[in-house]
Design an enzyme around this catalytic site. Structure first.
Site, PDB file in Angstrom:
ATOM      1  N   GLU A  37       5.452  -9.407   5.563  1.00 12.85           N
ATOM      2  CA  GLU A  37       5.097 -10.000   4.267  1.00 12.85           C
ATOM      3  C   GLU A  37       6.164  -9.767   3.192  1.00 12.85           C
ATOM      4  OE1 GLU A  37       0.763  -8.590   3.927  1.00 12.85           O
ATOM      5  OE2 GLU A  37       0.735 -10.724   3.415  1.00 12.85           O
ATOM      6  N   HIS A  56       2.480  -5.087  -3.295  1.00  8.58           N
ATOM      7  CA  HIS A  56       1.414  -5.803  -2.599  1.00  8.58           C
ATOM      8  C   HIS A  56       0.506  -4.763  -1.966  1.00  8.58           C
ATOM      9  CE1 HIS A  56      -0.805  -8.508  -0.101  1.00  8.58           C
ATOM     10  NE2 HIS A  56      -0.315  -7.994   1.013  1.00  8.58           N
ATOM     11  N   HIS A  58      -3.615  -3.828  -0.166  1.00  5.27           N
ATOM     12  CA  HIS A  58      -4.879  -4.254   0.445  1.00  5.27           C
ATOM     13  C   HIS A  58      -6.032  -3.377  -0.043  1.00  5.27           C
ATOM     14  CE1 HIS A  58      -2.158  -5.617   4.054  1.00  5.27           C
ATOM     15  NE2 HIS A  58      -2.072  -6.450   3.042  1.00  5.27           N
ATOM     16  N   HIS A 143      -7.818 -10.563   1.391  1.00  6.42           N
ATOM     17  CA  HIS A 143      -6.574  -9.929   1.818  1.00  6.42           C
ATOM     18  C   HIS A 143      -6.170  -8.793   0.882  1.00  6.42           C
ATOM     19  CE1 HIS A 143      -1.997 -10.796   2.709  1.00  6.42           C
ATOM     20  NE2 HIS A 143      -2.292  -9.524   2.822  1.00  6.42           N
TER      21      HIS A 143
HETATM   22 ZN   LIG Z   1      -0.906  -8.071   2.953  1.00 10.91          ZN
END
Ligand SMILES: [Zn+2]
Length: 227
Positions: A37, A56, A58, A143
Site C-alpha cells: 500500500e 495509514h 487500520h 479498512h
Molecule cells: Zn491498509
C-alpha cells in the site's frame, strides 16, 4: 518507509526503504520487499507537495465510522483538525476490472483516487495546481484511514488523536443513545472552534511526541541497533 515488517522489527536504517514519489518504486532496486500500500503515500505526496507526512492505519476505533452512516466528527480539543464532512473512500467505486478486490490500495491509480478525496469537491484545492489538501484525514470503508500532515510528527499526532476522538465519540454516542432525551445529545466542537484548536495543536503536539519517543525507548519491544 519501513520494509514490509512489523513495527517492532524496525531497528536500524537497514529496515528503511526509499521510494520515488513519482511511482512508488524503490530507489535501490535491491531494497527488501516493501508494503503493497505504499501508493497511498506516494500519491498523496505527489498530489500535495505541502504534505510531508502520511500515516495509514487500520485502527479498529475508526472502522465503525467507515461502514455506517455515523460521521466521524471532532469531539475533543486535540482533534479539531478532523474538521467537517470527513470524506469516506469507498474503494468499490474505483475498482478497475482487473483490480484485486481486497480493499487494499495496490496501485498508483487507486492511490491517486484516494488522494483526491483530501480535496473538497468544488474547492480551489481540487485544481491540479493546489499544493495543500482541504482535509487532513480520509476514512476508507471497511479498512482504516489515512492522515496527511505537514511533517512526519504532525501526521503521527493526527493519526493518534483521530483514533482517540473516534473512541470518545463512540462512547458518547452510546451514552446518548441509552440515556435518551435531548439533553444527552453529543456536543461536538463548534465550527468556530475548529480553526483555533487546529492552530493550538501545532505547538502542543511536541509534548506528546516527546512522550511517545520515551515510550518506545523504554519498552523492551523496540530495539535500536544504530543511531
Ligand atoms: Zn491498509
Amino acid at each position: 518507509m519501513p520494509r514490509n515488517t512489523a513495527p517492532a522489527n524496525v531497528s536500524s536504517p537497514k529496515d528503511l526503504v526509499q521510494y520515488r514519489v513519482v511511482d512508488a518504486s524503490p530507489v535501490d532496486s535491491n531494497s527488501p520487499p516493501g508494503y503493497v500500500e505504499r501508493y497511498i503515500h506516494s500519491e498523496i505526496y505527489k498530489r500535495f507537495p505541502e504534505v510531508n507526512g502520511v500515516i495509514h492505519s487500520h485502527a479498529p476505533e475508526i472502522i465503525p465510522y467507515t461502514i455506517t452512516s455515523s460521521l466521524l466528527r471532532p469531539c475533543i480539543h486535540m482533534a479539531g483538525f478532523i474538521g467537517r464532512d470527513v470524506p469516506v473512500f469507498d474503494i468499490s467505486k474505483h475498482y478497475a476490472l482487473d483490480d484485486v478486490r481486497d480493499l487494499l490500495i495496490r496501485n498508483a491509480r487507486l492511490g491517486g483516487e484516494l488522494a483526491e478525496y483530501l480535496s473538497k469537491p468544488g474547492s480551489a484545492s481540487t485544481s491540479a495546481s493546489s499544493t495543500a489538501p482541504d482535509h487532513s484525514i480520509v476514512l476508507m470503508r471497511g479498512h482504516g484511514y489515512t492522515v496527511a500532515g505537514s511533517s512526519p510528527e504532525d501526521a503521527i499526532y493526527r493519526a493518534v488523536y483521530a483514533r482517540e476522538n473516534a473512541a470518545i465519540q463512540t462512547t458518547s454516542l452510546g451514552l446518548a443513545h441509552f440515556s435518551g432525551g435531548k439533553d444527552t445529545e453529543v456536543q461536538y466542537l463548534r465550527d468556530d472552534e475548529l480553526e483555533d484548536t487546529g492552530a493550538m495543536v501545532q505547538t502542543a503536539w511536541s509534548r506528546a511526541w516527546g512522550l511517545w519517543r520515551r515510550e518506545v525507548e523504554a519498552t523492551e519491544l523496540y530495539k535500536c541497533d544504530e543511531e
